[in-house]
Design an enzyme around this catalytic site. Structure first.
Site, mmCIF file in Angstrom:
data_model
loop_
_atom_site.group_PDB
_atom_site.id
_atom_site.type_symbol
_atom_site.label_atom_id
_atom_site.label_comp_id
_atom_site.label_asym_id
_atom_site.label_seq_id
_atom_site.Cartn_x
_atom_site.Cartn_y
_atom_site.Cartn_z
ATOM 1 N N SER A 425 49.721 -3.841 93.906
ATOM 2 C CA SER A 425 49.907 -2.845 94.956
ATOM 3 C C SER A 425 51.109 -3.154 95.843
ATOM 4 C CB SER A 425 48.648 -2.752 95.828
ATOM 5 O OG SER A 425 48.307 -4.021 96.343
ATOM 6 N N HIS A 446 50.453 1.632 89.229
ATOM 7 C CA HIS A 446 49.692 1.385 90.454
ATOM 8 C C HIS A 446 48.795 2.575 90.759
ATOM 9 C CE1 HIS A 446 49.586 0.870 95.078
ATOM 10 N NE2 HIS A 446 48.541 0.322 94.508
ATOM 11 N N GLU A 458 51.690 5.385 90.761
ATOM 12 C CA GLU A 458 53.082 4.957 90.905
ATOM 13 C C GLU A 458 53.478 4.207 89.632
ATOM 14 O OE1 GLU A 458 53.972 4.155 95.596
ATOM 15 O OE2 GLU A 458 52.791 2.637 94.559
ATOM 16 N N ASN A 496 52.175 2.157 99.706
ATOM 17 C CA ASN A 496 51.737 1.070 100.595
ATOM 18 C C ASN A 496 52.812 0.702 101.609
ATOM 19 O OD1 ASN A 496 49.139 0.812 99.690
ATOM 20 N ND2 ASN A 496 49.634 -0.740 98.150
#
Length: 653
Positions: A425, A446, A458, A496
């Site tokens: 992540s 991800h 992702e 993130n």
């Protein structure tokens, strides 16, 4: 004997057979799906005039409407025309013209029958409802519904009234207000469809029979229609508003509330409701919400064009049976892949299998299908599935050394062409791939928690990767029904990276004594699906702390955040974090009164928007458009604002 007649236009073909039965086929040129463009509707006007003439001379005994596309019947109006159509000087007349056309179809003296397979949505369903009888293929590909609310509008071709006539007010309003798509059996149960067949090749035969027998659909029974009569309609409208308010705010998403207003005024008279659509539809079409939602639609459709052509995936191996790994494995099995799930022992794998079974029961319903999905999800503590897998996904804890160790032992076991991926992540791929013989092989896939709900994956590109590897990764995401956004390997990637300043900023305010309930309520008032503190609990406080550290944000030792993590209070997954959690729901007290909630929400969201601008400037994503759709799909950022970059551009964030 009657001579056959044939007509071809750009969108339609029509011919009569020796029985005098007409066959009308729609086949939108240069498109994978059929849509009702303005040109298609004008051509249909000419054809309907022909039907009227042929019916008057008894040369035509009925018409069967079919699709020439494998993808389905009609996917709706042509959304690419919507921006031009939002002009108030154009739209009302265009709607009136289509209303008049559909009414002429319904008024035909001869039967007109719709044969439906695949997608029958929006304007396509409205056209089918104007036909006298509807036959649908009863398989998993058939989907029937009104998705317009997801574009900030409601049905505008007479479908509001006709659906209420057929299904009754409660069922019809339910599918229009939610935009949910029905399977053929459910549509039959609602009386939107009259007959089910097993295969597409049966549509012609059943359509012919329906014409010869002059079948006509019956309207909803009085027991359903009564809910739109007298004082009951006001009661039903109030309940609908209450339910709609739980999911959306009228200032953010006006369409459902405008539809309820229309129902409250005209719901007992389906023809008046259809006529009333035009006045309600026109202001919705041109407002900012609808404009932004159309943009989001086109951006999400654009993601589907990214995958490598011809890539096939049948077997997936997931390493790590924790919440993320187990849920990725279950999702892949749900989508038809054969999946092996690896962890140190069965004690770690069993909870993931149990969660998978819950997902299958919720999504698949039928025991036979649930059992089949469970057979596709196989515990594999010894990792035997690696050598057979088309895709290997590592989803262990966010620890660089552990990830390196896992990949070091995998490389020689892979079959040629297999995807090797990490679900990291936040850690750059170059660091994970450091010890590999072929670092170009490792990509990032991800996923986001909860895997079954969030559509984004992702696809992380390192400096080692080729276009081919990234294309295969995007193709795999599409194959399991996810939306891939390609991002550069950089700490935190896209989602993130932008989420952390937002969530940590809110956590710092809680540490200073501000109400977590107030902060969450403010973010929701701004347009976020949940507040930052609830989101931190949902992500997991341990994951949040790890990602924060990886991105260079400090989590002070004496903080409440650090104490919760140290005490094993990790949020939703452990039953307690900043909130206590019961049955998957945060237990919240009432927030303090505050008049400017949305302004506070905008203040809270500012770090997210600022960071998105930075990420775009750094080239982590290829464009502001990709940043917008990625952040919407990965964080739930208010779709009605069009994404953080569009919201900033429009002065809304």
């Amino acid at each position: 004997m009657i001579a056959t007649q044939a007509t071809e236009t750009r969108h339609w073909s029509f011919h009569t057979d020796l029985e005098g039965l007409g066959w009308l086929t729609i086949n939108t040129p240069n498109s994978p799906v059929n849509t009702l463009s303005r040109e298609a509707i004008m051509e249909l006007e000419t054809l309907v005039a022909r039907f009227e003439d042929l019916a008057n001379t008894r040369e035509l005994i009925g018409v069967v409407l079919l699709s020439g596309k494998d993808s389905g019947f009609i996917a709706g109006a042509d959304i690419s025309e919507f921006d031009a159509m939002s002009d108030f000087s154009v739209l009302p007349e265009a709607l009136k013209r289509t209303h008049a056309l559909f009414q002429r179809i319904e008024n035909l003296k001869i039967p007109i029958v719709a044969g439906i397979h695949g997608f029958c949505l929006g304007g396509g369903l409205e056209l089918a409802l104007a036909c006298h009888y509807r036959i649908a293929v009863n398989d998993d590909k058939t989907r029937i519904g009104f998705p317009e609310v997801k574009l900030g509008i409601f049905p505008g071709f007479g479908g509001t009234g006709r659906s209420i006539r057929q299904a009754g007010p409660v069922d019809a309003m339910g599918i229009m207000l939610t935009g949910r798509m029905l399977k053929a059996g459910a549509a039959r149960g609602m009386n939107l469809v009259d007959k089910l067949v097993r295969h597409r090749d049966m549509l012609r035969w059943e359509g012919r029979k329906a014409v010869l027998q002059k079948r006509k659909s019956s309207r909803a029974p009085l027991s359903k229609r009564v809910m739109a009569m007298g004082p009951l309609r006001g009661y039903v409208s109030t309940k609908m508003r209450e339910e709609a308010s739980k999911k959306a705010r009228p200032e953010h998403y006006p369409a459902p509330f405008a539809l309820i207003d229309l129902f409250e005024e005209h719901g007992n008279d389906w023809q008046a409701m259809s006529r009333g659509e035009i006045d309600g539809f026109v202001p919705l079409m041109g407002n900012e919400t609808a404009t932004n939602l159309r943009r989001v639609f086109f951006l999400s459709e654009g993601l589907k064009k990214q995958g490598a052509k011809g890539a096939k995936f049948a077997r997936v191996h997931v390493i790590g049976a924790g919440v993320m790994g187990g849920d990725i494995a279950a999702w892949c099995a749900l989508r038809g892949m054969s999946v092996t799930l690896q962890d140190l022992d069965m004690a770690r794998i069993t909870p993931a299998l149990e969660r998978g079974k819950k997902l299958f029961r919720k999504r698949l319903k039928k025991k036979r299908e649930v059992d089949a999905a469970m057979l596709r999800l196989e515990a594999d503590p010894e990792g035997k599935g690696v050598s057979r897998a088309d895709v290997i996904i590592e989803a262990v804890v966010e620890n660089l050394e552990i990830k390196r160790k896992i990949f070091g032992g995998l490389e020689d076991q892979l079959k040629p062409g297999a995807i090797l991926a990490t679900n990291t992540s936040s850690i750059e791929l170059e660091r994970i791939a450091e010890g590999l013989k072929d670092p170009a092989r490792l990509i990032g896939l991800h996923f986001f928690n909860p895997v079954a709900q969030l559509p984004l994956v992702e696809v992380i590109r390192s400096t080692f990767n080729s276009d081919a590897e990234i294309g295969k990764g995007a193709a795999f995401a599409l194959a399991i029904g996810k939306s891939p956004v390609v991002v550069k390997s950089a700490p935190g990637f896209l989602v993130n990276r932008v989420l952390m300043p937002y969530m940590l900023g809110a956590v710092e305010r809680v540490e200073r004594g501000e109400s977590k309930e107030l902060l969450d309520a403010a973010a929701v008032a701004f347009g976020m699906p949940m507040g930052p503190i609830e989101l931190m609990d949902t992500v997991g406080l341990d994951v949040g702390k790890s990602v924060a550290t990886e991105l260079g944000h400090s989590v002070p030792e004496g903080s409440k955040f650090a104490a919760l993590v140290a005490g094993g209070k990790l949020g939703r997954k452990s039953g307690e974090g900043f909130y206590k959690w019961v049955d998957g729901k945060a237990q919240k007290g009432p927030p303090p009164e505050r008049s400017d909630l949305a302004a506070l929400g905008r203040e809270l969201v500012k770090p997210l928007v600022d960071t998105t601008e930075i990420v775009v400037a750094e080239g982590v994503v290829a464009s502001a458009d990709l940043a917008d759709i990625g952040v919407i799909m990965g964080t739930g950022f208010a779709p009605f604002l069009g994404g953080p970059m569009r919201a900033r551009q429009n002065g809304k964030a």
